[in-house]
Design a protein around this motif. Structure first.
Motif, PDB file in Angstrom:
ATOM      1  N   ASP A   1     -29.330  11.783  -8.506  1.00 62.27           N
ATOM      2  CA  ASP A   1     -28.952  12.811  -9.478  1.00 62.27           C
ATOM      3  C   ASP A   1     -27.481  12.736  -9.885  1.00 62.27           C
ATOM      4  O   ASP A   1     -26.884  13.744 -10.208  1.00 62.27           O
ATOM      5  CB  ASP A   1     -29.219  14.230  -8.911  1.00 62.27           C
ATOM      6  N   GLN A   2     -26.932  11.547  -9.818  1.00 67.60           N
ATOM      7  CA  GLN A   2     -25.508  11.455 -10.149  1.00 67.60           C
ATOM      8  C   GLN A   2     -25.288  11.656 -11.639  1.00 67.60           C
ATOM      9  O   GLN A   2     -25.913  11.006 -12.466  1.00 67.60           O
ATOM     10  CB  GLN A   2     -24.962  10.094  -9.724  1.00 67.60           C
ATOM     11  N   ILE A   3     -24.430  12.573 -11.958  1.00 63.53           N
ATOM     12  CA  ILE A   3     -24.151  12.865 -13.365  1.00 63.53           C
ATOM     13  C   ILE A   3     -23.056  11.947 -13.880  1.00 63.53           C
ATOM     14  O   ILE A   3     -23.082  11.477 -15.006  1.00 63.53           O
ATOM     15  CB  ILE A   3     -23.762  14.356 -13.528  1.00 63.53           C
ATOM     16  N   THR A   4     -22.082  11.689 -13.017  1.00 61.62           N
ATOM     17  CA  THR A   4     -20.965  10.843 -13.441  1.00 61.62           C
ATOM     18  C   THR A   4     -21.290   9.381 -13.200  1.00 61.62           C
ATOM     19  O   THR A   4     -21.502   8.966 -12.062  1.00 61.62           O
ATOM     20  CB  THR A   4     -19.691  11.207 -12.652  1.00 61.62           C
ATOM     21  N   HIS A   5     -21.327   8.610 -14.263  1.00 60.19           N
ATOM     22  CA  HIS A   5     -21.469   7.171 -14.122  1.00 60.19           C
ATOM     23  C   HIS A   5     -20.077   6.569 -14.041  1.00 60.19           C
ATOM     24  O   HIS A   5     -19.222   6.874 -14.861  1.00 60.19           O
ATOM     25  CB  HIS A   5     -22.237   6.605 -15.322  1.00 60.19           C
ATOM     26  N   VAL A   6     -19.823   5.741 -13.042  1.00 59.01           N
ATOM     27  CA  VAL A   6     -18.528   5.088 -12.925  1.00 59.01           C
ATOM     28  C   VAL A   6     -18.707   3.602 -13.256  1.00 59.01           C
ATOM     29  O   VAL A   6     -19.234   2.842 -12.449  1.00 59.01           O
ATOM     30  CB  VAL A   6     -17.925   5.267 -11.509  1.00 59.01           C
ATOM     31  N   GLY A   7     -18.301   3.209 -14.430  1.00 58.62           N
ATOM     32  CA  GLY A   7     -18.442   1.821 -14.868  1.00 58.62           C
ATOM     33  C   GLY A   7     -17.343   0.940 -14.296  1.00 58.62           C
ATOM     34  O   GLY A   7     -16.384   1.441 -13.708  1.00 58.62           O
ATOM     35  N   PRO A   8     -17.461  -0.389 -14.466  1.00 58.67           N
ATOM     36  CA  PRO A   8     -16.507  -1.321 -13.849  1.00 58.67           C
ATOM     37  C   PRO A   8     -15.063  -1.136 -14.326  1.00 58.67           C
ATOM     38  O   PRO A   8     -14.138  -1.271 -13.537  1.00 58.67           O
ATOM     39  CB  PRO A   8     -17.043  -2.695 -14.245  1.00 58.67           C
ATOM     40  N   ALA A   9     -14.874  -0.827 -15.609  1.00 57.90           N
ATOM     41  CA  ALA A   9     -13.511  -0.674 -16.121  1.00 57.90           C
ATOM     42  C   ALA A   9     -12.851   0.556 -15.509  1.00 57.90           C
ATOM     43  O   ALA A   9     -11.692   0.522 -15.090  1.00 57.90           O
ATOM     44  CB  ALA A   9     -13.522  -0.563 -17.643  1.00 57.90           C
ATOM     45  N   THR A  10     -13.626   1.641 -15.408  1.00 56.04           N
ATOM     46  CA  THR A  10     -13.106   2.867 -14.792  1.00 56.04           C
ATOM     47  C   THR A  10     -12.858   2.655 -13.305  1.00 56.04           C
ATOM     48  O   THR A  10     -11.841   3.088 -12.765  1.00 56.04           O
ATOM     49  CB  THR A  10     -14.096   4.030 -15.008  1.00 56.04           C
ATOM     50  N   LEU A  11     -13.798   1.944 -12.649  1.00 59.12           N
ATOM     51  CA  LEU A  11     -13.647   1.692 -11.213  1.00 59.12           C
ATOM     52  C   LEU A  11     -12.362   0.907 -10.948  1.00 59.12           C
ATOM     53  O   LEU A  11     -11.550   1.291 -10.107  1.00 59.12           O
ATOM     54  CB  LEU A  11     -14.866   0.916 -10.687  1.00 59.12           C
ATOM     55  N   TYR A  12     -12.171  -0.189 -11.682  1.00 55.44           N
ATOM     56  CA  TYR A  12     -10.989  -1.040 -11.501  1.00 55.44           C
ATOM     57  C   TYR A  12      -9.705  -0.233 -11.703  1.00 55.44           C
ATOM     58  O   TYR A  12      -8.791  -0.265 -10.880  1.00 55.44           O
ATOM     59  CB  TYR A  12     -11.071  -2.212 -12.480  1.00 55.44           C
TER      60      TYR A  12
END
Lengths: 212, 111
Positions: B41-52
């Motif tokens: 149920d994760q609402i926030t997706h953390v993509g690779p650019a944001t993660l880096y």
């Protein structure tokens, strides 16, 4: 010189809004054109088998390999990089975003900070060049030098003005675009008018200075 | 606004919160991403650019540290300061949720 068999597609200017550029790249990929690089203000594409792809653009100054590896692991393949700062990625349709659902503005803050120094430098240079022209241009013209020297001098000054104004526009305009982003309606109007107003003011000011 | 200043108001944004929590034990970036993908149920997706970017921000702010490298992937772990901030943030979020839940149930704080 343009290479044969390559297609050159004008960039809309990613500083203003990259989404239309990214959609355009998707359409071109589906039509059988693969992005292979940038040339000035144009995308360079070569013929390729048609592919369904989505594109994304990120600003990251000289990232290390971890950036590319993380992107690849989540389905985003880097296609090209410009000036070590602007990176275009491609992925299969449906791949989750490279960014996050809540912090998509982070990349804008990064590039915005990077533009501040060039904006200050180009503003100072622009002011100095105009000041020098007002200071020395007029007395020099009044000395009644030979016609050809006058012509060369005037053309030289015009060249200098065009050069600094170009520098100014290419640093100040993206900076302004980031400042005004999120203030879309009025911001876009201001931006569009600046595209016309700055060159117009430059030419009028120059003519006025020369004739006056 | 420096990156440190962006973090110094005491609040962590959703990506920073998830990433700090994922790094209570040492993990490399890709492992963090996989872990976050598995959150139900994760609402926030953390993509690779944001993660880096967020990993670099948190290291710069002293909330994470790099402890090893596995090929191109670096291993990160939470620092003492990071843990303190995470604990504060958990308490803050818990208080928020409890307040909202009480309100939804028609109860006020003073009852």
């Amino acid at each position: 010189m343009n290479e044969p068999n390559l297609r050159y597609e004008p960039r809309q200017g990613v500083a203003f809004d990259e989404t239309s550029d990214m959609h355009r790249l998707s359409t071109l990929a589906a039509e059988g054109w693969r992005l292979i690089g940038f040339k000035g203000l144009r995308y360079v594409l070569e013929p390729a088998p048609p592919e369904q792809l989505i594109f994304a653009l990120d600003y990251m100054y000289e990232p290390d390999e971890e950036y590319i590896a993380l992107s690849r692991a989540s389905g985003w393949e880097r296609v090209v990089t410009m000036d070590g700062l602007i990176h275009v990625f491609r992925a299969a349709p449906g791949t989750p975003t490279m960014f996050s659902t809540t912090e998509s503005q982070q990349k804008l803050q990064r590039v915005h900070r990077r533009l501040l120094v060039p904006v200050i430098v180009s503003t100072v240079v622009t002011v100095l060049v105009w000041w020098a022209m007002v200071q020395w241009g007029q007395p020099w013209r009044a000395q009644r030098e030979p016609q050809w020297l006058l012509l060369v001098g005037t053309l030289g000054m015009f060249g200098a003005v065009v050069a600094v104004q170009t520098l100014f526009v290419y640093t100040f305009m993206p900076w302004l675009a980031y400042r005004l982003r999120g203030w879309r309606g009025p911001g876009q109007v201001v931006l569009s008018s600046m595209r016309i107003v700055i060159p117009l003011v430059t030419v009028v000011a120059f003519l006025w200075l020369m004739v006056w | 606004m420096s990156r440190r200043a962006a973090l110094s108001n005491g609040e962590l944004n959703d990506s920073q919160f998830y990433i700090l929590a994922a790094l209570v034990v040492p993990r490399h970036g890709y492992a963090v991403m996989q872990l976050l993908m598995d959150v139900p149920d994760q609402i926030t997706h953390v993509g690779p650019a944001t993660l880096y970017t967020t990993l670099h921000q948190l290291v710069e702010a002293g909330l994470l540290e790099r402890c090893a490298s596995e090929g191109v992937s670096k291993v990160y772990v939470i620092t003492q300061e990071g843990r303190r901030r995470l604990v504060n943030e958990i308490a803050r979020k818990q208080a928020m949720v409890e307040f909202a839940q009480r309100a939804m149930e028609g109860r006020t704080h003073h009852e």
